[in-house]
Design a protein around this motif. Sequence first.
Motif, PDB file in Angstrom:
ATOM      1  N   ILE A 266       0.833  -1.205   0.000  1.00 19.71           N
ATOM      2  CA  ILE A 266       0.000   0.000   0.000  1.00 19.71           C
ATOM      3  C   ILE A 266       0.867   1.255   0.000  1.00 19.71           C
ATOM      4  CG2 ILE A 266      -1.631   1.346   1.384  1.00 19.71           C
ATOM      5  CD1 ILE A 266      -2.870  -1.315   2.278  1.00 19.71           C
ATOM      6  N   GLU A 267       1.855   1.293   0.871  1.00 10.70           N
ATOM      7  CA  GLU A 267       2.718   2.476   0.950  1.00 10.70           C
ATOM      8  C   GLU A 267       3.529   2.653  -0.325  1.00 10.70           C
ATOM      9  OE1 GLU A 267       5.023   2.147   4.511  1.00 10.70           O
ATOM     10  OE2 GLU A 267       3.265   2.251   5.827  1.00 10.70           O
ATOM     11  N   ALA A 268       3.991   1.544  -0.920  1.00 12.12           N
ATOM     12  CA  ALA A 268       4.742   1.636  -2.170  1.00 12.12           C
ATOM     13  C   ALA A 268       3.868   2.174  -3.297  1.00 12.12           C
ATOM     14  CB  ALA A 268       5.307   0.271  -2.553  1.00 12.12           C
ATOM     15  N   PHE A 269       2.591   1.778  -3.307  1.00 11.35           N
ATOM     16  CA  PHE A 269       1.689   2.275  -4.347  1.00 11.35           C
ATOM     17  C   PHE A 269       1.444   3.773  -4.168  1.00 11.35           C
ATOM     18  CE2 PHE A 269      -2.600   2.473  -6.454  1.00 11.35           C
ATOM     19  CZ  PHE A 269      -2.146   2.146  -7.730  1.00 11.35           C
ATOM     20  N   CYS A 270       1.332   4.207  -2.910  1.00 11.45           N
ATOM     21  CA  CYS A 270       1.204   5.640  -2.642  1.00 11.45           C
ATOM     22  C   CYS A 270       2.420   6.392  -3.191  1.00 11.45           C
ATOM     23  CB  CYS A 270       1.075   5.904  -1.141  1.00 11.45           C
ATOM     24  SG  CYS A 270      -0.490   5.387  -0.414  1.00 11.45           S
ATOM     25  N   GLU A 271       3.603   5.827  -2.980  1.00 12.89           N
ATOM     26  CA  GLU A 271       4.823   6.458  -3.473  1.00 12.89           C
ATOM     27  C   GLU A 271       4.856   6.467  -5.000  1.00 12.89           C
ATOM     28  OE1 GLU A 271       7.262   4.897   0.474  1.00 12.89           O
ATOM     29  OE2 GLU A 271       7.671   4.025  -1.495  1.00 12.89           O
ATOM     30  N   THR A 272       4.322   5.392  -5.617  1.00 18.35           N
ATOM     31  CA  THR A 272       4.254   5.326  -7.076  1.00 18.35           C
ATOM     32  C   THR A 272       3.357   6.441  -7.627  1.00 18.35           C
ATOM     33  OG1 THR A 272       4.565   2.932  -7.049  1.00 18.35           O
ATOM     34  CG2 THR A 272       3.583   3.865  -9.025  1.00 18.35           C
ATOM     35  N   LEU A 273       2.297   6.746  -6.902  1.00 22.17           N
ATOM     36  CA  LEU A 273       1.369   7.796  -7.338  1.00 22.17           C
ATOM     37  C   LEU A 273       1.926   9.193  -7.083  1.00 22.17           C
ATOM     38  CD1 LEU A 273      -1.919   6.220  -5.946  1.00 22.17           C
ATOM     39  CD2 LEU A 273      -1.223   6.323  -8.339  1.00 22.17           C
ATOM     40  N   ALA A 403      11.417   5.895 -12.330  1.00 17.02           N
ATOM     41  CA  ALA A 403      10.178   5.891 -11.539  1.00 17.02           C
ATOM     42  C   ALA A 403       9.537   4.506 -11.587  1.00 17.02           C
ATOM     43  CB  ALA A 403       9.212   6.937 -12.075  1.00 17.02           C
ATOM     44  N   VAL A 404       8.946   4.101 -10.479  1.00 12.66           N
ATOM     45  CA  VAL A 404       8.281   2.794 -10.403  1.00 12.66           C
ATOM     46  C   VAL A 404       6.978   2.842 -11.193  1.00 12.66           C
ATOM     47  CG1 VAL A 404       7.235   1.080  -8.873  1.00 12.66           C
ATOM     48  CG2 VAL A 404       9.300   2.300  -8.145  1.00 12.66           C
ATOM     49  N   THR A 405       6.829   1.933 -12.153  1.00 14.59           N
ATOM     50  CA  THR A 405       5.594   1.863 -12.928  1.00 14.59           C
ATOM     51  C   THR A 405       4.733   0.670 -12.548  1.00 14.59           C
ATOM     52  OG1 THR A 405       6.712   0.621 -14.682  1.00 14.59           O
ATOM     53  CG2 THR A 405       6.660   3.022 -14.902  1.00 14.59           C
ATOM     54  N   GLY A 406       5.274  -0.221 -11.732  1.00 10.93           N
ATOM     55  CA  GLY A 406       4.526  -1.386 -11.268  1.00 10.93           C
ATOM     56  C   GLY A 406       5.424  -2.307 -10.470  1.00 10.93           C
TER      57      GLY A 406
END
Length: 543
Positions: A266-273, A403-406
């Motif tokens: 969840i936190e990684a996805f927040c960072e991705t956004l 940047a992280v795309t997935g």
Amino acid sequence: MIHYICKYTPIELFAGFGQKAAVLDFPKPRYDHSDEVMHGNICGFGKSVLEAVLGGDVKQIVLMNCCDVIRRVYDILSKSGCCDFLYMMDLPHVCNDCQSERFALEMKKFIKEYESFSGIPFNSTLIKSNFAPLKEEPKEPFLVLCGNRTEGTLVKELKEKMPLPVIDCTCVSGRNISIPKQDPFNMSEYAKSLLSQFPCMRMETRKQRRQIFENPYLRGVIYHTVKFCDYYSLDFRETQKCCPWPIMKLETDWTLQSSGQIRTRIEAFCETLEAGKEQKTKMNENGTLFVGIDSGSTSTDAVLIDRNGRILSSVILPTGRGAQKSAKNALESVLHKAGVSFSEIASIVSTGYGRTNTGLNNESITEISCHAKGGHFLYPPVRTIIDIGGQDCKVIRLDAEGAVTGFLMNDKCAAGTGRFLEMVAKALGMSLDELSHAGLSWKEDITITNTCTVFAESEIVSLVAQNCSVNDIVHGLEVSISSRIATQVRSAGGTPPYMLTGGVAQNQGVVKAISEALGAEIFICKEAQICGAFGAALFAAEL
């Protein structure tokens, strides 16, 4: 109180008997009752339904024949006698006038059954007050939660932590029913409204599932699946192909044991956004050096860098019983090694599973973002990072800017990780260094069927007893591990150039096997094991 499990359940009818509806969506810490009566390899949700009823938490329940597991659950419960009222409704596969009429007849059968059970006559005038207002299309940036049913605590955490509103379109929470306008209450109109909802994977016409990705306000997708549910595992792959937005897959087994991994995702996805927490300030404005601490399950790593990203010192220490003590020891060691004092440190960023418990940092950032940061700095062409740590494996996709795309993490399995290889080395009476080279000199191609940490040891012992060569056994394990990781890379949509980070990057046999499985070279740098801590230090330099 009547419990239900599916958004197509006509719960508004319950009010006609003066009954309230309650969704059955709570996981259990253990599934003792269900494991006694049903095979272990079914979805955790099916187990939770059995556990709730057999354990006495649920006395009245209406099921929909939405999948084979629920059909088997119904068969077991109907013979158990644990329910005061148990009813299974037949759900049509399509929404048209004919099937709406058929579904209306199903609901009328239910009304007769409940009247017979309760002795309460059905009162249709009570129904309309039980309808919730229709949900409107979002008119501001949002995230969508779709896929399989999601238990309430996970939904709550997503809504609390995500930087944008989360629209829940999963099995039960995606319920959206219009109030029938006709008087008296028209059962066929009501049935058609039920069948017209955002379709689940049981429905034959699922075009509407794709339409939500065309909403101009959509900014990202959270896709949840339950382990062993083939419907939604297949749908996720199709969603990956058609969705242009950042997407995160969460696979759970409907237990409460995955909170650490789920929180990281969840936190990684927040960072991705790119919409996470506000950055904190430096701890020392006069400092010129920066520290990254990777608090992992097996080791705690620390890296000290200057403003240009040059590594001045690094340490890798075994993680002790507490993240805070291990991090403190790593910090003291990396400073001592470089011959600098704490007063020269401008900021510290922590990462890894213990990142929020070090008590030393200005900021904590997930290991997914940190490995991406460090990997891109060390090898700018990289597009996929495979991080094999002490207890998990992560596949991280990057764009040209790093940047992280997935990303995709393995779920609750240590197979192929550092701990798995430690177990293999111990079972074969070898050191990790000896294990790293043993599989490079093999003669007979041995197939290892188990890469489970628990069962692989028994298979190894059996092969040794058959006088199989240790080198051949190690090579078979490496091929099995590489096949598993290559599948994870493909599932994550990973593309070359590839880079391997984490302690397992030092194992030459595993690296060679993964390279062959992917059909591409894998970049290994000397900083592979400290890549996460290095990325954290680079983030510290940006505070």
